[in-house]
Design a protein around this motif. Structure first.
Motif, PDB file in Angstrom:
ATOM      1  N   THR A   1       0.855  -1.189   0.000  1.00 43.02           N
ATOM      2  CA  THR A   1       0.000   0.000   0.000  1.00 43.02           C
ATOM      3  C   THR A   1       0.888   1.235   0.000  1.00 43.02           C
TER       4      THR A   1
ATOM      5  N   VAL B   1       1.785   4.960   0.701  1.00 41.20           N
ATOM      6  CA  VAL B   1       1.295   5.987   1.636  1.00 41.20           C
ATOM      7  C   VAL B   1       2.251   7.176   1.587  1.00 41.20           C
TER       8      VAL B   1
ATOM      9  N   TRP C   1       3.667   9.863   3.594  1.00 35.63           N
ATOM     10  CA  TRP C   1       3.766   9.822   5.052  1.00 35.63           C
ATOM     11  C   TRP C   1       4.639  10.967   5.565  1.00 35.63           C
TER      12      TRP C   1
ATOM     13  N   MET D   1       8.017  10.278   8.861  1.00 40.45           N
ATOM     14  CA  MET D   1       9.074   9.361   8.458  1.00 40.45           C
ATOM     15  C   MET D   1      10.157   9.251   9.527  1.00 40.45           C
TER      16      MET D   1
ATOM     17  N   ARG E   1       4.378   1.032   1.537  1.00 39.91           N
ATOM     18  CA  ARG E   1       5.520   1.824   1.049  1.00 39.91           C
ATOM     19  C   ARG E   1       5.291   3.282   1.446  1.00 39.91           C
ATOM     20  N   PHE E   2       6.049   3.717   2.427  1.00 43.11           N
ATOM     21  CA  PHE E   2       5.901   5.075   2.934  1.00 43.11           C
ATOM     22  C   PHE E   2       6.798   6.008   2.115  1.00 43.11           C
ATOM     23  N   SER E   3       6.173   6.994   1.507  1.00 41.33           N
ATOM     24  CA  SER E   3       6.932   8.022   0.778  1.00 41.33           C
ATOM     25  C   SER E   3       6.912   9.302   1.609  1.00 41.33           C
ATOM     26  N   GLY E   4       8.060   9.832   1.829  1.00 48.13           N
ATOM     27  CA  GLY E   4       8.124  11.033   2.663  1.00 48.13           C
ATOM     28  C   GLY E   4       7.508  12.246   1.987  1.00 48.13           C
ATOM     29  N   THR E   5       6.734  12.987   2.738  1.00 47.33           N
ATOM     30  CA  THR E   5       6.095  14.195   2.180  1.00 47.33           C
ATOM     31  C   THR E   5       7.053  15.375   2.169  1.00 47.33           C
TER      32      THR E   5
ATOM     33  N   GLU F   1      11.855  12.813   2.001  1.00 44.81           N
ATOM     34  CA  GLU F   1      12.627  11.678   2.504  1.00 44.81           C
ATOM     35  C   GLU F   1      12.551  10.518   1.531  1.00 44.81           C
ATOM     36  N   ALA F   2      13.521   9.598   1.638  1.00 46.44           N
ATOM     37  CA  ALA F   2      13.523   8.412   0.775  1.00 46.44           C
ATOM     38  C   ALA F   2      12.360   7.496   1.160  1.00 46.44           C
ATOM     39  N   ALA F   3      11.820   6.821   0.137  1.00 46.34           N
ATOM     40  CA  ALA F   3      10.701   5.905   0.395  1.00 46.34           C
ATOM     41  C   ALA F   3      11.166   4.737   1.263  1.00 46.34           C
ATOM     42  N   HIS F   4      10.221   4.230   2.026  1.00 42.91           N
ATOM     43  CA  HIS F   4      10.549   3.172   2.986  1.00 42.91           C
ATOM     44  C   HIS F   4       9.497   2.069   2.882  1.00 42.91           C
TER      45      HIS F   4
END
Lengths: 697, 294
Positions: A30, A32, A34, A37, B229-233, B236-239
């Motif tokens: 999914t 997101v 975010w 972080m 998949r967290f993408s920084g707003t 930041e690098a995606a995680h």
């Protein structure tokens, strides 16, 4: 290594399933956007090298478990021999039980049908090049089919298999199978015993180590496949007997049929029929409580003189073989009775005439069993057993030598003689005319005549068997002859004081009865008692049937059939098991005598010669299988274990044969391996979770 | 009021009308209001005497004291003044999180409500919006069109870029001049030390500061399942993580950060309010007002 279900080996590719699921899980993430972080670790502890190693370990364990399971389901088998071609061949002997108990019906099909299907299953697992033999228990060894590669022939023989009449033993099958396999050594050999759980069949099974012969020494594997349930639901006819001696045409005759219910369930309204050959002459419904025997008494009429075969049938009730029982009956024309007397009293034979010819005397419609003719001793007739059945010597005066000679010839040729005293009889005349110090016709001498006495008499022997005489009766005796010493076997009826009333003796082919009372009225109230008629009729039947040989015999009896002017000097014996034995005949003058003694099986034997219908004999005896005592599963297992026999269920035949062909199956160890891997996976997964929790992940 | 209607519904406006602001501390103000001013001068409430220095107005000299003691002192009085309140809005990229309403949307409505509340009580209201690219500044004022200007600024604001809250707070402190009530609305998703430095500057300048931490409930509870998949707003690098596996650690870090923030604010004498976007706006306003009332 071979596989029984090699197609399932494709399942091994499912081992990558956990990895695929893992990758799919990652692929279906999914997304997101975010903000926080800063709280997500750049390299979480859970994804460290240790964690990764454990995760990969878990994946490997899961994949390995799936692969191993697929491997197990493919049922790999170790090769039993290094020689591949030998491993692909088998020598198999199918021992199929066709004894009477296999005729037991279970859900519309017999146990033999089940056994046949099982045998065909065994046959279906064999391949081209395999050798197979067939042994049918219940049939003699000379019917065994030796090893052949023609599987179709064996299948055809199985299809035509019928329930035999002879009992069977498993040990007999083992020995016969060993003999068939004795010459084969290079290929795996197996004996498949297909039988029910009949305790009798399994009783003589040979224990481990006791088996002899090459079958044992070359390690033949024996596999038993029990068929049929453990139900012992069987009822059978134990016996059928005639109670009144020889019947005459049109005169009702009593038969007794004993029916046994060997099951634990009552049988109610069970149909029973009696047939004379194919003609139905009687039918009735009977109730037979569980584990008990019922005696059914029926009265039947046989219309014509000659040989009859009565067959009683019940059921169907379990085993068809014992649902029927037969009785050979000779129906004779009314007995011709000749009374020789020195009396001048014309009415002296009125009672006897009434007893033997009640219908004729009373003018009623009916058939009398005898025709009585009275002649004076002065008019001594020529005696011929073919004309007169029975002679009654009513009151024995001093007989002339020619009279004695004529009587002896008459009896020796098969006639019947009843000797009775009268007022004119003296001990001297009796002893001098018919006893002759034991060499004469009379079974005993007369010592004296006693005074009045009220005495009961009772039957002590069976030739006059009739239900009327089984109960003692009391008559008023004013005078009686006191017999001298008589052998016990000659006593037929005794008085209550143990003195003999009626004695018997066989003389030549004929029979003699001596009575201590006159056959006519006088000396006692016998002639006016209600038992007089059946007593006299029974004695006449007994005496008149001397020329008729008994055709109902127990097992192991010797059968004799006489043929006048036979066309051939040999006879054929048709046995109840379907076999026909040829026997030589002994010729005497113009007559031939056929003797047969191999009568171990109950059933109907027919001895015939060319151009004749032959003579039927009934050999009666208990059916060994009727009681249907069946082994329980535990007993059968114990028995087979002791005898080194592998017990296999019908649905496991394929696996068993595969194991024989290829060696032991590895399925079970592999399944254990799968379970071990799953257990290890659980352990590792639990430890990983615990570590993660401990580290605060 | 029609301008305000673009951000706040009428029912909320009516509810706001029944609320009032009161300064916990004395603030400087350019208009007479209901708050005490720290500016000492000619007013109705005497505060203290001090020695006369050249330049003092002669009318402030306490002549009576001069007559008794022959020393020249001037009188100082506490002056009643209006409240100067400035709402400081964080417009960093992290404030864009949340659906259907983003945190920033909630924050703009909260800012508008506070502005309306102050202006409705004749207080001075100002607005500062701190973005990564530029800062927007509207000086506190009681002008009649002040609310309109605030709403326009709020509507145009777009949350994006990295959080530069610490530096932006310093810039605001430079501009504020007189002591004010500063309501900082932010998700505070930056290192606590950086944020506390900025807040410390305001406190040092004797401003009253209320820190309103606005969060989405996802940021508190981290309820994600499976792979995320967290993408920084904020660049930041995606995680990519298996969310259930990192949840515990996330919450632990979140709470530690909040604890640091709370302790730092306590040391600085800053009131803190934590709000979730699921909270009704009137309750959020009330919580801020109540916190400020002490």
């Amino acid at each position: 290594m071979k596989f029984a279900n090699i197609i399932l080996l494709a399942g091994i590719f499912a081992a990558v399933l956990p990895l695929i699921l893992h990758l799919l899980g990652r692929a279906r993430y999914t997304p997101v956007q975010w903000g926080a972080m800063m709280f997500l670790a750049r390299k979480p502890q859970g994804t460290g090298d240790g964690y990764r190693r454990r995760q990969w370990g878990l994946l490997l364990l899961r994949g390995g478990a799936i692969a191993l399971l697929a491997f197990a389901l493919a049922r790999p088998m170790l090769s039993s021999t290094a020689n591949t071609s030998d491993a692909q061949r088998l020598a198999v002997v199918i021992v199929i039980d066709a004894s009477p108990s296999m005729g037991h019906m279970e859900h519309a099909e017999s146990r033999l049908d089940l056994a046949r299907r099982t045998a065909l299953t065994v046959l279906g697992q064999l391949r081209r090049g395999d050798q197979v033999g067939l042994i049918t228990l219940g049939q003699p060894a000379n019917t065994d089919v030796p090893l052949t590669t023609d599987l179709q022939d064996i299948a055809s023989r199985l299809a035509s298999l019928k329930v035999a009449v002879a009992p069977a033993t498993i040990s007999d099958g083992q020995r016969r199978a060993a003999a068939l396999l004795a010459q084969i050594e290079e290929v795996p050999r197996e004996v498949y015993i297909i039988s029910d759980r009949d305790r009798i069949a399994w009783a003589e099974i040979e224990p481990r180590g006791a088996q002899t012969g090459s079958a044992r020494t070359t390690a033949v594997k024996t596999i038993a496949i029990p068929v049929g349930s453990t139900a012992n639901d069987n009822a059978w006819i134990e016996s059928i007997t005639l109670t009144d001696g020889l019947p005459v045409p049109g005169v009702p005759v009593n038969i007794e049929i004993n029916v046994r219910n060997g099951s634990n369930v009552d049988r109610v309204q069970m149909p029973m029929t009696v047939r004379d050959a194919d003609e139905l002459i009687d039918q009735v419904s009977i109730d037979v409580p569980a584990m008990s025997t019922v005696t059914v008494r029926r009265r039947v009429v046989l219309a014509r003189a000659g040989s009859h075969m009565l067959t009683a049938t019940i059921g169907p009730a379990g085993i068809p073989r014992d649902d029927t029982a037969s009785l050979a009956v000779d129906v004779v024309d009314p007995f011709r009775v000749l009374a020789i007397t020195d009396s001048l009293d014309a009415d002296e034979f009125a009672h006897l005439r009434l007893a033997l010819m009640p219908y004729a005397v009373s003018g009623s419609q009916g058939v009398d069993i005898a025709r009585l003719r009275v002649v004076k001793i002065d008019d001594w007739p020529s005696l011929d057993p073919r004309r007169e059945s029975v002679v009654i010597l009513a009151g024995v005066p001093m007989l002339l030598d020619r009279h004695v000679q004529a009587l002896e010839n008459f009896v020796a040729d098969g006639g019947g003689l009843l000797i009775t005293p009268s007022d004119r009889t003296t001990p001297q005349s009796w002893n001098a005319s018919v006893y002759l110090d034991g060499d004469g016709l009379a079974p005993a001498s007369i010592e004296s005549f006693s005074d009045r006495a009220a005495l009961a008499m009772s039957l002590t022997a069976s030739p006059l068997a009739g239900k009327w005489i089984k109960q003692p009766m009391t008559i008023d005796v004013q005078k009686r002859a006191i017999f001298g010493d008589a052998a016990a076997e000659s006593r037929v009826i005794d008085y209550a004081d143990a003195a003999p009333m009626v004695l018997r003796r066989n003389f030549g082919q004929g029979r003699v009865l001596a009575m201590s009372l006159p056959a006519t009225s006088g000396w006692s109230t016998l002639a006016s008692s209600p038992k007089y008629l059946p007593l006299m009729q029974s004695m006449i039947r007994y005496l008149g049937s001397a020329r008729v040989s008994e055709r109902n015999r127990p097992t192991s009896s010797t059968l004799e059939a006489r043929f006048s002017s036979p066309q051939d000097r040999s006879a054929w014996v048709a046995r109840p098991d379907g076999r026909a034995d040829r026997i030589p005949m002994t010729m005497s003058n113009d007559a031939g005598l056929a003797v047969y003694s191999n009568t171990d099986l109950p059933g109907i034997y027919n001895i015939r010669t060319a151009g004749t219908r032959g003579v039927d004999f009934v050999i009666f005896g208990a059916h060994r299988d009727s009681a249907l005592e069946l082994l329980s599963d535990a007993e059968l297992q114990s028995l087979c274990k002791a005898a080194d026999i592998t017990l296999v269920k019908p649905d496991a035949i394929s696996a068993r044969i595969g194991q024989s062909r290829r060696g032991p199956e590895l399925t079970l160890p592999l399944v254990v391996g799968v379970l071990s891997l799953l257990g290890l996976e659980l352990l590792v997964a639990h430890r990983t979770t615990t570590l993660r929790q401990r580290r605060g992940q | 009021m029609h301008v305000l209607g673009r951000l706040l519904d009428p029912q909320l406006v009516e509810q706001l009308s029944r609320l009032s602001l009161s300064g916990r501390r004395v603030v400087d103000g350019a208009a007479v209001g209901q708050h005490k001013s720290p500016v000492k001068g000619a007013s109705i409430e005497f505060r203290q005497h001090r020695a006369y220095v050249p330049g003092d107005e002669p009318r402030r000299v306490d002549w009576r004291l001069l007559a008794r003691s022959d020393r020249v002192f001037v009188k100082e009085y506490d002056e009643e003044t209006n409240l100067r309140a400035t709402t400081f809005l964080d417009a960093s990229g992290s404030m864009a999180y949340g659906a259907p309403a983003r945190k920033f949307d909630y924050a703009t409505r909260l800012s508008a409500a506070l502005g309306y509340l102050m202006l409705a009580h004749s207080e001075s209201a100002g607005l500062a919006i701190a973005g990564s690219d530029s800062n927007t500044w509207l000086a506190p004022s009681t002008a009649s069109d002040q609310l309109t200007r605030m709403v326009h600024l709020l509507e145009r604001a777009v949350p994006r870029g990295a959080t530069v809250l610490g530096r932006a707070l310093g810039h605001i402190a430079d501009r504020l001049g007189r002591r004010s009530l500063v309501i900082v609305i932010s998700d505070c998703l930056l290192p606590a030390s950086e944020l506390l430095n900025g807040l410390g500057r305001l406190v040092h300048d004797r401003h009253e500061v209320v820190l309103v931490r606005l969060l989405h409930e996802d940021e508190i509870n981290f309820p994600f399942q499976s792979w995320v998949r967290f993408s920084g707003t904020e660049g930041e690098a995606a995680h990519m993580v298996e969310a259930p596996q990192v949840r515990r650690k996330y919450i632990e870090r979140f709470e530690r950060h909040e604890r640091q923030l709370h302790e730092g604010c306590s040391t600085l004498g800053i009131e803190t309010v934590r709000l979730e976007t699921s909270l009704p706006l009137i309750d959020a306003v009330t919580a801020v007002i109540r916190r400020r009332r002490g």
